[in-house]
Enzyme design. Sequence first.
Site, PDB file in Angstrom:
ATOM      1  N   HIS A 120      -7.879  -6.562   1.319  1.00 50.18           N
ATOM      2  CA  HIS A 120      -6.980  -5.491   1.762  1.00 50.18           C
ATOM      3  C   HIS A 120      -5.574  -5.999   2.074  1.00 50.18           C
ATOM      4  CE1 HIS A 120      -7.302  -6.899   5.967  1.00 50.18           C
ATOM      5  NE2 HIS A 120      -8.566  -7.133   5.673  1.00 50.18           N
ATOM      6  N   ASP A 121      -4.596  -5.177   1.757  1.00 47.90           N
ATOM      7  CA  ASP A 121      -3.186  -5.391   2.115  1.00 47.90           C
ATOM      8  C   ASP A 121      -2.539  -6.571   1.400  1.00 47.90           C
ATOM      9  OD1 ASP A 121      -2.804  -3.333   4.425  1.00 47.90           O
ATOM     10  OD2 ASP A 121      -4.610  -4.419   4.998  1.00 47.90           O
ATOM     11  N   GLY A 138      -7.169 -11.057   3.628  1.00 44.86           N
ATOM     12  CA  GLY A 138      -6.246  -9.950   3.809  1.00 44.86           C
ATOM     13  C   GLY A 138      -4.803 -10.379   4.014  1.00 44.86           C
TER      14      GLY A 138
END
Length: 265
Positions: A120-121, A138
């Site tokens: 994520h991200d 992340g």
Amino acid sequence: MPIHPTAVIDPRAELDSSVTVEPYAVIDGPVRIGPETRICAHAVVSGHTTLGARNTIGSFATIGGPPQDIHYNGEPTELIIGDGNQIREYVSIHRATVKASGKTLIGDNNMIMAYCHIAHDCVIADHVIMANVATLAGHVEIGSHANLGGLVAVHQFCRIGDYAYIGGMSGIGLDVPPYVIMEGTRNQMRIASINKIGLRRAGMDRETIKQLEEAFRILFRSPEILLKDALAKLEEEMRDCAEVQKMVQFFHSSKRGVVKRTLDD
């Protein structure tokens, strides 16, 4: 539209008429897929995911799944992937959390080989190569033309600069500056040299590579010079070389710290 009858397509999904969806693939949610993209057999694309043109999603890949973050609570975050990417078998790429921009971003013309994971991200630029089983935690940022060897693992919030080359099985716990070759795990991370072969293949001229080598000598091979003084020296003496200035700014903007050890230490 060449969609196999065994594929499952959510009615909320928006697919260009030239998209190919192979047997048993699943498109789940408000997915948007651009022209000439191929979703291979058994792949899953889900969530608020946008795919540009001419991408290939390999068999059993999972694209746009929810982030592996214990604080994620189903927010409508996004995964946005550009054009011309090859995303191979069993790759997993997760959409974002709400802790940053709310978007996991993949640029154009990247090669993500089998079994890689992008968490994520993350923000991946263009022309990046991730060899098999390379893994990003992340909030990792990868610059254009970076090359990650097989089984490389990158700690959360780390950055890898443009044209950096990371040797296989390396563990990255600090920022890796642009244009260098690096290998090693965590407290054994070492920078070998400027990535001359990669830069030549990319068409960089000899004079620029020569200036980068001199900058490398000043930053990494001159223990008598403090880092802040080395950076100031490069800002003053090589102000006309954009690539050297990019390396200097990479140091200035680092929050985790930049790898400084070399193979000669």
